[in-house]
Design a protein around this motif. Sequence first.
Motif, PDB file in Angstrom:
ATOM      1  N   HIS A   1      -7.246   1.218  -4.499  1.00 65.13           N
ATOM      2  CA  HIS A   1      -6.062   0.571  -5.083  1.00 65.13           C
ATOM      3  C   HIS A   1      -4.980   1.581  -5.445  1.00 65.13           C
ATOM      4  N   GLU A   2      -5.379   2.773  -5.820  1.00 75.78           N
ATOM      5  CA  GLU A   2      -4.411   3.792  -6.220  1.00 75.78           C
ATOM      6  C   GLU A   2      -3.671   4.401  -5.034  1.00 75.78           C
ATOM      7  N   ILE A   3      -4.324   4.503  -3.874  1.00 81.79           N
ATOM      8  CA  ILE A   3      -3.710   5.258  -2.775  1.00 81.79           C
ATOM      9  C   ILE A   3      -3.161   4.411  -1.630  1.00 81.79           C
ATOM     10  N   MET A   4      -3.520   3.137  -1.589  1.00 82.63           N
ATOM     11  CA  MET A   4      -2.979   2.276  -0.544  1.00 82.63           C
ATOM     12  C   MET A   4      -1.785   1.491  -1.100  1.00 82.63           C
ATOM     13  N   SER A   5      -0.901   1.063  -0.212  1.00 82.81           N
ATOM     14  CA  SER A   5       0.290   0.324  -0.640  1.00 82.81           C
ATOM     15  C   SER A   5      -0.048  -1.083  -1.104  1.00 82.81           C
ATOM     16  N   GLU A   6      -0.995  -1.725  -0.415  1.00 78.75           N
ATOM     17  CA  GLU A   6      -1.431  -3.081  -0.766  1.00 78.75           C
ATOM     18  C   GLU A   6      -2.931  -3.190  -0.515  1.00 78.75           C
ATOM     19  N   VAL A   7      -3.618  -3.915  -1.373  1.00 80.86           N
ATOM     20  CA  VAL A   7      -5.054  -4.160  -1.209  1.00 80.86           C
ATOM     21  C   VAL A   7      -5.312  -5.614  -1.579  1.00 80.86           C
ATOM     22  N   ALA A   8      -6.065  -6.318  -0.734  1.00 80.74           N
ATOM     23  CA  ALA A   8      -6.420  -7.704  -1.016  1.00 80.74           C
ATOM     24  C   ALA A   8      -7.850  -7.963  -0.550  1.00 80.74           C
ATOM     25  N   TYR A   9      -8.496  -8.897  -1.222  1.00 79.70           N
ATOM     26  CA  TYR A   9      -9.853  -9.311  -0.868  1.00 79.70           C
ATOM     27  C   TYR A   9      -9.817 -10.793  -0.533  1.00 79.70           C
TER      28      TYR A   9
ATOM     29  N   VAL B   1      -3.281  -2.129   3.305  1.00 78.91           N
ATOM     30  CA  VAL B   1      -2.036  -1.842   4.011  1.00 78.91           C
ATOM     31  C   VAL B   1      -1.489  -0.525   3.470  1.00 78.91           C
ATOM     32  N   LYS B   2      -1.007   0.298   4.378  1.00 73.97           N
ATOM     33  CA  LYS B   2      -0.326   1.537   3.997  1.00 73.97           C
ATOM     34  C   LYS B   2       1.046   1.521   4.644  1.00 73.97           C
ATOM     35  N   ILE B   3       2.075   1.810   3.845  1.00 70.96           N
ATOM     36  CA  ILE B   3       3.435   1.928   4.343  1.00 70.96           C
ATOM     37  C   ILE B   3       3.732   3.423   4.469  1.00 70.96           C
TER      38      ILE B   3
ATOM     39  N   THR C   1      -5.224   7.640   3.796  1.00 71.90           N
ATOM     40  CA  THR C   1      -5.754   6.531   4.592  1.00 71.90           C
ATOM     41  C   THR C   1      -7.208   6.781   4.958  1.00 71.90           C
ATOM     42  N   GLN C   2      -7.515   8.005   5.369  1.00 77.08           N
ATOM     43  CA  GLN C   2      -8.903   8.326   5.704  1.00 77.08           C
ATOM     44  C   GLN C   2      -9.802   8.147   4.479  1.00 77.08           C
ATOM     45  N   LEU C   3      -9.356   8.597   3.334  1.00 80.48           N
ATOM     46  CA  LEU C   3     -10.136   8.477   2.112  1.00 80.48           C
ATOM     47  C   LEU C   3     -10.392   7.012   1.761  1.00 80.48           C
ATOM     48  N   ALA C   4      -9.351   6.186   1.814  1.00 80.92           N
ATOM     49  CA  ALA C   4      -9.504   4.762   1.515  1.00 80.92           C
ATOM     50  C   ALA C   4     -10.428   4.086   2.523  1.00 80.92           C
TER      51      ALA C   4
END
Length: 150
Positions: free
Chosen positions: A121-129, A139-141, A49-52
Amino acid sequence: MVVCMSSTGTPWTFRREIPSDTSIGSELVAGLLDAMTDRDWPPADLFRTQLAYEEAIVNAIRHGNQCDPDKTVLVEMTCEAERLLIRITDQGDGFDPASVPDPRDEDRLETPGGRGVLLIHEIMSEVAYNDVGNQITMVKIKGDDPEIED
């Protein structure tokens, strides 16, 4: 506005508009990491999460706002027991995320750019723009451990 609730059953919420300064943007993630720790999120989720977050805030300031001191970035974060949301909105012209070339392509391996978007996109559960491309919602689950492609 900053709302911080101490009970782990209650969401931790943060909302702040900041100047286009990467050092200020980077400092904001500490509160989110504390909220995640209070809610027993695994260390791998904190790291990812910190990285994203860092990638997204730097992109908003450097690429979105072009480090323009007259522009601001809105940072919104919510952490719950099993889910967190980060939304970052800059005042730039936006971009088309689909137009970012894949940095893993053979002809792009030594070309800078695009790696942060891919990483998010690789490390988060959902990504939207948003439609303009000047707002990212991540979003991270809890415990969602996507496999990073080689």
